[in-house]
Design a protein around this motif. Structure first.
Motif, PDB file in Angstrom:
ATOM      1  N   ILE A  21       0.846  -1.206   0.000  1.00  0.00           N
ATOM      2  CA  ILE A  21       0.000   0.000   0.000  1.00  0.00           C
ATOM      3  C   ILE A  21       0.877   1.250   0.000  1.00  0.00           C
ATOM      4  CG2 ILE A  21      -1.643   1.331   1.393  1.00  0.00           C
ATOM      5  CD1 ILE A  21      -2.943  -1.388   2.129  1.00  0.00           C
ATOM      6  N   ILE A  22       1.940   1.220   0.810  1.00  0.00           N
ATOM      7  CA  ILE A  22       2.863   2.358   0.828  1.00  0.00           C
ATOM      8  C   ILE A  22       3.559   2.476  -0.533  1.00  0.00           C
ATOM      9  CG2 ILE A  22       4.966   3.305   1.881  1.00  0.00           C
ATOM     10  CD1 ILE A  22       4.097   1.739   4.469  1.00  0.00           C
ATOM     11  N   LYS A  81      -0.722 -11.299  13.700  1.00  0.00           N
ATOM     12  CA  LYS A  81      -1.464 -11.418  14.964  1.00  0.00           C
ATOM     13  C   LYS A  81      -2.809 -12.058  14.683  1.00  0.00           C
ATOM     14  CE  LYS A  81      -0.135  -7.335  17.458  1.00  0.00           C
ATOM     15  NZ  LYS A  81       0.711  -7.971  18.473  1.00  0.00           N
ATOM     16  N   PHE A  82      -3.380 -12.746  15.668  1.00  0.00           N
ATOM     17  CA  PHE A  82      -4.729 -13.304  15.545  1.00  0.00           C
ATOM     18  C   PHE A  82      -4.903 -14.105  14.265  1.00  0.00           C
ATOM     19  CE2 PHE A  82      -5.465  -9.040  17.660  1.00  0.00           C
ATOM     20  CZ  PHE A  82      -5.456  -9.541  18.938  1.00  0.00           C
ATOM     21  N   MET A  91     -10.856 -14.040   7.697  1.00  0.00           N
ATOM     22  CA  MET A  91     -11.774 -13.000   8.148  1.00  0.00           C
ATOM     23  C   MET A  91     -11.331 -11.629   7.643  1.00  0.00           C
ATOM     24  SD  MET A  91     -12.530 -13.883  12.153  1.00  0.00           S
ATOM     25  CE  MET A  91     -12.981 -12.169  12.528  1.00  0.00           C
ATOM     26  N   MET A  92     -10.005 -11.380   7.784  1.00  0.00           N
ATOM     27  CA  MET A  92      -9.522 -10.057   7.379  1.00  0.00           C
ATOM     28  C   MET A  92      -9.690  -9.859   5.874  1.00  0.00           C
ATOM     29  SD  MET A  92      -6.087  -7.940   8.197  1.00  0.00           S
ATOM     30  CE  MET A  92      -6.755  -7.428   9.769  1.00  0.00           C
ATOM     31  N   VAL A  95     -13.323  -8.973   5.225  1.00  0.00           N
ATOM     32  CA  VAL A  95     -13.632  -7.570   5.550  1.00  0.00           C
ATOM     33  C   VAL A  95     -13.023  -6.641   4.503  1.00  0.00           C
ATOM     34  CG1 VAL A  95     -13.489  -5.727   7.250  1.00  0.00           C
ATOM     35  CG2 VAL A  95     -13.581  -8.081   8.019  1.00  0.00           C
ATOM     36  N   MET A  96     -11.784  -6.920   4.112  1.00  0.00           N
ATOM     37  CA  MET A  96     -11.108  -6.045   3.151  1.00  0.00           C
ATOM     38  C   MET A  96     -11.878  -6.022   1.844  1.00  0.00           C
ATOM     39  SD  MET A  96      -7.061  -6.409   3.839  1.00  0.00           S
ATOM     40  CE  MET A  96      -6.989  -7.943   2.967  1.00  0.00           C
ATOM     41  N   GLU A  99     -14.751  -3.841   2.099  1.00  0.00           N
ATOM     42  CA  GLU A  99     -14.333  -2.430   2.188  1.00  0.00           C
ATOM     43  C   GLU A  99     -13.563  -2.007   0.923  1.00  0.00           C
ATOM     44  OE1 GLU A  99     -15.133  -0.309   4.601  1.00  0.00           O
ATOM     45  OE2 GLU A  99     -16.206  -1.798   5.804  1.00  0.00           O
ATOM     46  N   VAL A 101     -10.759  -3.036  -0.326  1.00  0.00           N
ATOM     47  CA  VAL A 101      -9.305  -2.952  -0.206  1.00  0.00           C
ATOM     48  C   VAL A 101      -8.732  -4.059  -1.099  1.00  0.00           C
ATOM     49  CG1 VAL A 101      -7.350  -3.167   1.378  1.00  0.00           C
ATOM     50  CG2 VAL A 101      -9.476  -2.097   2.158  1.00  0.00           C
TER      51      VAL A 101
ATOM     52  N   PHE B   9       2.669   0.330  13.244  1.00  0.00           N
ATOM     53  CA  PHE B   9       1.880  -0.772  12.674  1.00  0.00           C
ATOM     54  C   PHE B   9       1.593  -1.817  13.752  1.00  0.00           C
ATOM     55  CE2 PHE B   9       1.563  -5.001  10.964  1.00  0.00           C
ATOM     56  CZ  PHE B   9       0.789  -4.882   9.822  1.00  0.00           C
ATOM     57  N   PHE B  39      -3.233  -0.493  11.197  1.00  0.00           N
ATOM     58  CA  PHE B  39      -3.466  -1.890  11.588  1.00  0.00           C
ATOM     59  C   PHE B  39      -3.517  -2.058  13.111  1.00  0.00           C
ATOM     60  CE2 PHE B  39      -3.703  -4.789   8.005  1.00  0.00           C
ATOM     61  CZ  PHE B  39      -3.484  -3.915   6.973  1.00  0.00           C
ATOM     62  N   TRP B  40      -2.745  -2.992  13.654  1.00  0.00           N
ATOM     63  CA  TRP B  40      -2.808  -3.290  15.092  1.00  0.00           C
ATOM     64  C   TRP B  40      -2.399  -2.083  15.913  1.00  0.00           C
ATOM     65  CZ3 TRP B  40      -5.259  -7.583  14.283  1.00  0.00           C
ATOM     66  CH2 TRP B  40      -4.897  -8.391  13.202  1.00  0.00           C
ATOM     67  N   LEU B  62     -18.015  -9.180  11.149  1.00  0.00           N
ATOM     68  CA  LEU B  62     -16.569  -9.405  11.100  1.00  0.00           C
ATOM     69  C   LEU B  62     -15.829  -8.223  11.723  1.00  0.00           C
ATOM     70  CD1 LEU B  62     -16.185 -10.994   7.558  1.00  0.00           C
ATOM     71  CD2 LEU B  62     -15.565 -12.058   9.727  1.00  0.00           C
ATOM     72  N   GLN B  63     -16.309  -7.029  11.451  1.00  0.00           N
ATOM     73  CA  GLN B  63     -15.671  -5.847  12.045  1.00  0.00           C
ATOM     74  C   GLN B  63     -15.818  -5.878  13.559  1.00  0.00           C
ATOM     75  OE1 GLN B  63     -17.700  -2.808   9.786  1.00  0.00           O
ATOM     76  NE2 GLN B  63     -15.868  -2.331   8.608  1.00  0.00           N
ATOM     77  N   GLY B  65     -15.947  -8.535  15.305  1.00  0.00           N
ATOM     78  CA  GLY B  65     -14.974  -9.530  15.746  1.00  0.00           C
ATOM     79  C   GLY B  65     -13.589  -8.930  15.885  1.00  0.00           C
ATOM     80  N   PHE B  66     -13.161  -8.217  14.853  1.00  0.00           N
ATOM     81  CA  PHE B  66     -11.820  -7.614  14.910  1.00  0.00           C
ATOM     82  C   PHE B  66     -11.711  -6.588  16.023  1.00  0.00           C
ATOM     83  CE2 PHE B  66     -10.630  -9.295  10.730  1.00  0.00           C
ATOM     84  CZ  PHE B  66      -9.346  -9.689  11.064  1.00  0.00           C
ATOM     85  N   MET B  69     -11.302  -8.264  19.296  1.00  0.00           N
ATOM     86  CA  MET B  69     -10.002  -8.904  19.535  1.00  0.00           C
ATOM     87  C   MET B  69      -8.929  -7.876  19.891  1.00  0.00           C
ATOM     88  SD  MET B  69      -9.493 -12.079  16.944  1.00  0.00           S
ATOM     89  CE  MET B  69      -9.410 -10.990  15.525  1.00  0.00           C
ATOM     90  N   LEU B  70      -9.069  -6.679  19.354  1.00  0.00           N
ATOM     91  CA  LEU B  70      -8.071  -5.647  19.631  1.00  0.00           C
ATOM     92  C   LEU B  70      -8.155  -5.220  21.095  1.00  0.00           C
ATOM     93  CD1 LEU B  70      -8.226  -3.223  16.582  1.00  0.00           C
ATOM     94  CD2 LEU B  70      -6.420  -4.810  17.175  1.00  0.00           C
ATOM     95  N   MET B 123      -8.036   3.854   6.342  1.00  0.00           N
ATOM     96  CA  MET B 123      -8.289   2.559   5.704  1.00  0.00           C
ATOM     97  C   MET B 123      -8.264   1.440   6.745  1.00  0.00           C
ATOM     98  SD  MET B 123      -6.236   0.361   2.890  1.00  0.00           S
ATOM     99  CE  MET B 123      -5.643  -0.716   4.219  1.00  0.00           C
ATOM    100  N   ASP B 126     -11.446   1.346   8.721  1.00  0.00           N
ATOM    101  CA  ASP B 126     -12.524   0.653   8.008  1.00  0.00           C
ATOM    102  C   ASP B 126     -12.386  -0.856   8.127  1.00  0.00           C
ATOM    103  OD1 ASP B 126     -13.648   3.019   7.218  1.00  0.00           O
ATOM    104  OD2 ASP B 126     -12.719   3.025   5.230  1.00  0.00           O
ATOM    105  N   VAL B 127     -11.169  -1.366   7.907  1.00  0.00           N
ATOM    106  CA  VAL B 127     -10.964  -2.811   7.941  1.00  0.00           C
ATOM    107  C   VAL B 127     -11.196  -3.365   9.351  1.00  0.00           C
ATOM    108  CG1 VAL B 127      -9.265  -4.660   7.684  1.00  0.00           C
ATOM    109  CG2 VAL B 127      -9.411  -2.861   5.953  1.00  0.00           C
ATOM    110  N   MET B 128     -10.659  -2.675  10.347  1.00  0.00           N
ATOM    111  CA  MET B 128     -10.764  -3.150  11.729  1.00  0.00           C
ATOM    112  C   MET B 128     -12.117  -2.822  12.349  1.00  0.00           C
ATOM    113  SD  MET B 128      -7.830  -4.495  12.542  1.00  0.00           S
ATOM    114  CE  MET B 128      -6.081  -4.474  12.172  1.00  0.00           C
ATOM    115  N   VAL B 144      -2.661   6.939   3.334  1.00  0.00           N
ATOM    116  CA  VAL B 144      -1.251   6.751   3.002  1.00  0.00           C
ATOM    117  C   VAL B 144      -0.647   7.960   2.278  1.00  0.00           C
ATOM    118  CG1 VAL B 144      -1.652   5.554   0.792  1.00  0.00           C
ATOM    119  CG2 VAL B 144       0.401   5.046   2.103  1.00  0.00           C
TER     120      VAL B 144
END
Lengths: 160, 160, 160
Positions: A21-22, A81-82, A91-92, A95-96, A99, A101, B9, B39-40, B62-63, B65-66, B69-70, B123, B126-128, B144
């Motif tokens: 992405i970067i 992680k996870f 799952m990720m 979701v992506m 969204e 992504v 990150f 991200f995390w 799903l969101q 869920g994420f 977990m965080l 972004m 949205d994913v998380m 980004v």
């Protein structure tokens, strides 16, 4: 217009995604971008073979072990992680998708279209027992000296 | 006086702490500092809600869920190594206290006092499934391209 | 000739190896290189004591716990992936040997011969309960301000 380099050391889906992405963002802003894939990050460049044998130099038993442990294609990379044996990654990705992504495969295709230079680290290839035949087309092969030469010309250098 | 950027990150207590120690150190030396949480790393910016419901856009399953977990707040982040279900983190925080090292909450407060720019990656939000209402006040929201603009002006850019 | 800095935060065999390969490569190209060892990365600088007691400031129980958990010497660091309780690391070291890749101990010796500046982070030493007596000779001791001063003079700064 300036230059960026990213070392992709990690082979985690989320980290590799961040790297692309970067990289793609910078290329879209007309930057010159070099990505250097080393160690676990090499798995990102694997060509899905569907179990077919590829030619090339024979591997030692240990190299076979390493290349078997590495995910066979970028979409099979786990989360840092996870991951929960792949469930978290699934799952990720779901979701992506919802969204909008891009997946790593799409990000790689976009990187190649945008002319991002992708280099596979030859020393890591030797250690991991990964041969050029197993990697996607359109990439270069080089070592740390090449990376350092690129980094010297760049104004942003990341290790991911 | 120069500029520094740090991509946060990772959501590990030890790595986030390292990011803030570098950021606060640079700010104390009169550098301009931008931290980009993705991200995390986003979990660092969570506002402790004590279980209270926050408003905003509804989340998909799903969101949910994420975001469940965080970790719910920065002090709940685990260590990148030897976490042992939180025991390692507790031990480390205890040692740090006796050695007069600031906790992440204190480091965040200090960063805000010193005018460090903290950006939440939209972004990743949205994913998380993380909404602005769940994050602390005084931060910015961007993607980004904004990060790359800041990095272009900086002489030190780290990915943590 | 330019300057490079590398923060070695991670204590993983593979990541530390990558750090030294980049550092030694840069030094071979006449760059000035500073490596800053912090947190788990400190274990890289441990002097193998073979169980012998070393002098210095007494450690608290928690500090003793942390310094016991840290690998006693660089060759005992684990892999960041597929470590399998040390088996993965043993396998990787075996492959590296057959591919004539240097071990971390050899890379450290080479770094010292090439005049790479290695700095142990004093704050991390306090938290981890690691004393100067436990670390190898020929290194420096400093904090984040010193790192930032070095990074300001460098054109490539990595966090590993």
């Amino acid at each position: 217009m300036s230059k960026k380099t990213i070392i992709v050391f990690s082979g985690d889906y989320d980290k590799v995604m961040a790297a692309f992405i970067i990289a793609n963002g910078a290329a879209a802003m007309d930057d010159e971008v070099t990505m250097f894939f080393t160690f676990w990050g090499l798995a990102t460049l694997r060509k899905p073979t569907n179990g077919a044998k590829v030619g090339g130099k024979p591997k030692s038993t240990l190299q076979k072990g390493f290349s078997m442990m590495l995910p066979p294609s970028p979409e099979k990379l786990g989360l840092s992680k996870f991951n929960f044996g792949g469930l978290g990654q699934m799952m990720m990705k779901k979701v992506m998708k919802s969204e909008h992504v891009m997946t790593i495969s799409e990000l790689i295709a976009s990187a190649q279209e945008q002319g991002i230079k992708m280099i596979a680290c030859t020393m890591s290839m030797d250690v991991m027992g990964i041969r050029a035949e197993e990697l996607i087309d359109g990439i270069e092969y080089a070592g740390v000296a090449t990376y350092l030469g690129e980094a010297d010309e760049a104004n942003v250098n990341l290790f991911i």
